[in-house]
Motif scaffolding. Structure first.
Motif, PDB file in Angstrom:
ATOM      1  N   GLY A  83      40.959  39.764  50.174  1.00  0.00           N
ATOM      2  CA  GLY A  83      39.600  40.419  50.283  1.00  0.00           C
ATOM      3  C   GLY A  83      38.421  39.927  50.174  1.00  0.00           C
ATOM      4  N   TRP A  84      37.306  40.509  50.458  1.00  0.00           N
ATOM      5  CA  TRP A  84      36.081  40.016  50.605  1.00  0.00           C
ATOM      6  C   TRP A  84      35.234  41.011  49.435  1.00  0.00           C
ATOM      7  CZ3 TRP A  84      31.566  42.672  52.529  1.00  0.00           C
ATOM      8  CH2 TRP A  84      32.010  43.784  53.387  1.00  0.00           C
ATOM      9  N   TYR A  85      34.103  40.360  48.569  1.00  0.00           N
ATOM     10  CA  TYR A  85      33.557  41.267  47.854  1.00  0.00           C
ATOM     11  C   TYR A  85      32.248  41.736  48.652  1.00  0.00           C
ATOM     12  CZ  TYR A  85      30.413  42.042  43.773  1.00  0.00           C
ATOM     13  OH  TYR A  85      29.420  42.606  43.025  1.00  0.00           O
ATOM     14  N   GLU A  86      32.349  43.105  48.692  1.00  0.00           N
ATOM     15  CA  GLU A  86      31.483  43.803  49.626  1.00  0.00           C
ATOM     16  C   GLU A  86      30.029  43.809  49.175  1.00  0.00           C
ATOM     17  OE1 GLU A  86      32.855  47.705  50.431  1.00  0.00           O
ATOM     18  OE2 GLU A  86      33.330  48.194  48.360  1.00  0.00           O
ATOM     19  N   ASN A  87      29.946  43.919  47.862  1.00  0.00           N
ATOM     20  CA  ASN A  87      28.785  44.252  47.242  1.00  0.00           C
ATOM     21  C   ASN A  87      27.598  42.833  47.430  1.00  0.00           C
ATOM     22  OD1 ASN A  87      28.817  46.802  46.552  1.00  0.00           O
ATOM     23  ND2 ASN A  87      29.854  46.040  44.522  1.00  0.00           N
ATOM     24  N   GLY A  95      23.280  33.656  52.186  1.00  0.00           N
ATOM     25  CA  GLY A  95      23.900  33.764  50.582  1.00  0.00           C
ATOM     26  C   GLY A  95      25.254  33.414  50.696  1.00  0.00           C
ATOM     27  N   PRO A  96      25.924  33.544  49.295  1.00  0.00           N
ATOM     28  CA  PRO A  96      27.130  33.167  49.181  1.00  0.00           C
ATOM     29  C   PRO A  96      28.158  34.689  49.498  1.00  0.00           C
ATOM     30  CG  PRO A  96      26.193  33.306  46.812  1.00  0.00           C
ATOM     31  CD  PRO A  96      25.251  33.803  48.296  1.00  0.00           C
ATOM     32  N   ALA A  97      28.895  34.386  50.537  1.00  0.00           N
ATOM     33  CA  ALA A  97      30.021  35.455  50.970  1.00  0.00           C
ATOM     34  C   ALA A  97      31.163  35.074  50.051  1.00  0.00           C
ATOM     35  CB  ALA A  97      30.335  35.571  52.150  1.00  0.00           C
ATOM     36  N   VAL A  98      31.843  36.110  49.301  1.00  0.00           N
ATOM     37  CA  VAL A  98      32.952  35.736  48.306  1.00  0.00           C
ATOM     38  C   VAL A  98      34.360  36.200  48.855  1.00  0.00           C
ATOM     39  CG1 VAL A  98      33.853  35.633  46.184  1.00  0.00           C
ATOM     40  CG2 VAL A  98      31.561  35.312  46.306  1.00  0.00           C
ATOM     41  N   VAL A  99      35.304  35.492  48.992  1.00  0.00           N
ATOM     42  CA  VAL A  99      36.639  36.155  49.481  1.00  0.00           C
ATOM     43  C   VAL A  99      37.636  35.628  48.553  1.00  0.00           C
ATOM     44  CG1 VAL A  99      38.604  35.755  51.172  1.00  0.00           C
ATOM     45  CG2 VAL A  99      35.912  35.692  51.992  1.00  0.00           C
ATOM     46  N   LEU A 100      38.381  36.866  48.031  1.00  0.00           N
ATOM     47  CA  LEU A 100      39.346  36.274  46.978  1.00  0.00           C
ATOM     48  C   LEU A 100      40.736  36.438  47.302  1.00  0.00           C
ATOM     49  CD1 LEU A 100      37.304  38.972  45.164  1.00  0.00           C
ATOM     50  CD2 LEU A 100      37.605  36.739  43.887  1.00  0.00           C
ATOM     51  N   GLY A 101      41.801  35.778  46.847  1.00  0.00           N
ATOM     52  CA  GLY A 101      43.213  35.926  47.057  1.00  0.00           C
ATOM     53  C   GLY A 101      44.152  35.695  46.116  1.00  0.00           C
ATOM     54  N   HIS A 102      45.165  35.881  46.341  1.00  0.00           N
ATOM     55  CA  HIS A 102      46.209  35.517  44.974  1.00  0.00           C
ATOM     56  C   HIS A 102      46.852  34.316  45.104  1.00  0.00           C
ATOM     57  CE1 HIS A 102      46.310  39.801  43.085  1.00  0.00           C
ATOM     58  NE2 HIS A 102      46.224  40.275  44.420  1.00  0.00           N
ATOM     59  N   VAL A 103      47.108  33.505  44.433  1.00  0.00           N
ATOM     60  CA  VAL A 103      48.039  32.213  44.336  1.00  0.00           C
ATOM     61  C   VAL A 103      49.399  32.677  44.517  1.00  0.00           C
ATOM     62  CG1 VAL A 103      48.262  31.843  41.858  1.00  0.00           C
ATOM     63  CG2 VAL A 103      48.080  30.007  43.502  1.00  0.00           C
ATOM     64  N   ASP A 104      49.898  33.637  43.769  1.00  0.00           N
ATOM     65  CA  ASP A 104      50.976  34.299  43.875  1.00  0.00           C
ATOM     66  C   ASP A 104      50.994  35.527  43.335  1.00  0.00           C
ATOM     67  OD1 ASP A 104      51.513  34.180  41.027  1.00  0.00           O
ATOM     68  OD2 ASP A 104      52.372  32.123  41.390  1.00  0.00           O
ATOM     69  N   GLY A 105      52.402  36.091  43.599  1.00  0.00           N
ATOM     70  CA  GLY A 105      52.319  37.793  42.961  1.00  0.00           C
ATOM     71  C   GLY A 105      53.729  38.232  43.688  1.00  0.00           C
TER      72      GLY A 105
END
Length: 194
Positions: A83-87, A95-105
């Protein structure tokens, strides 16, 4: 550029894996050197992520803020979803676009299971809603204890289009049900194309 209020509210990223979070301490200033990148791209929602070096491919879902001002994350039940941080800036904007993801789950490897293997020079492509692709090149990979998370370096203003990829890492603290570190990949835009 990302406003400081957004940067401050994004300091406490919620669990990327059950109990894994980014620490709330700020310290390091933005350390990515200015690049000879291509011109910034206009705002356009990112739709997918492609990282050939670690065989990571995912659609991207928008992530906002939780009521406690922590950043939302994709459900741990779908660990291959990024997912990406929409704010913040969209990938390709200044600027810094931020993408987050799980290492596991959910007892499976996550989209960013191999994020720690990335190296400077690796490519990251983000397809955007307007049909363009933002092509980034990795400049740095850090593993940091979550209690000294470098929020200024991750969310602070930059003069050029940059990207941050974030997941959990390090040892797993069974008592806390969380990883002790975060893996952060820093990248800069090298070109945007249609």
């Amino acid at each position: 550029m990302i406003r400081k209020t957004i940067a401050a509210s994004a300091v406490a990223i919620a669990a990327l894996v059950s109990g894994c979070s980014v620490g709330s301490t700020t310290a390091a200033p933005a350390s990515s050197a200015p690049s000879a990148s291509s011109a910034a791209m206009p705002k356009s929602e990112p739709v997918s992520l492609d990282i050939p070096s670690i065989d990571a491919h995912s659609s991207l879902v928008p992530l906002g803020l939780n009521p406690d001002n922590s950043v939302q994350v994709p459900p741990v039940s779908t660990p291959l979803q990024a997912g990406w941080y929409e704010n913040g800036p969209t990938p390709g904007e200044v600027g810094p676009a931020v993408v987050l993801g799980h290492v596991d789950g959910n007892k499976h490897k996550g989209i960013f299971y191999r994020l720690k293997e990335m190296k400077p020079g690796d490519d990251v492509d983000i397809a955007r809603r307007d049909g363009s692709t933002a092509h980034f090149e990795v400049t740095k990979v850090d593993q940091v204890p979550k209690d000294v998370f470098p929020s200024d370096a991750v969310y602070g203003d930059t003069s050029d289009p940059q990207l941050r990829l974030i997941t959990c890492g390090g040892a797993f603290d069974r008592a806390e049900h969380s990883y002790v570190d975060n893996i952060i990949v820093y990248a800069h835009l090298v070109n945007g194309s249609h």
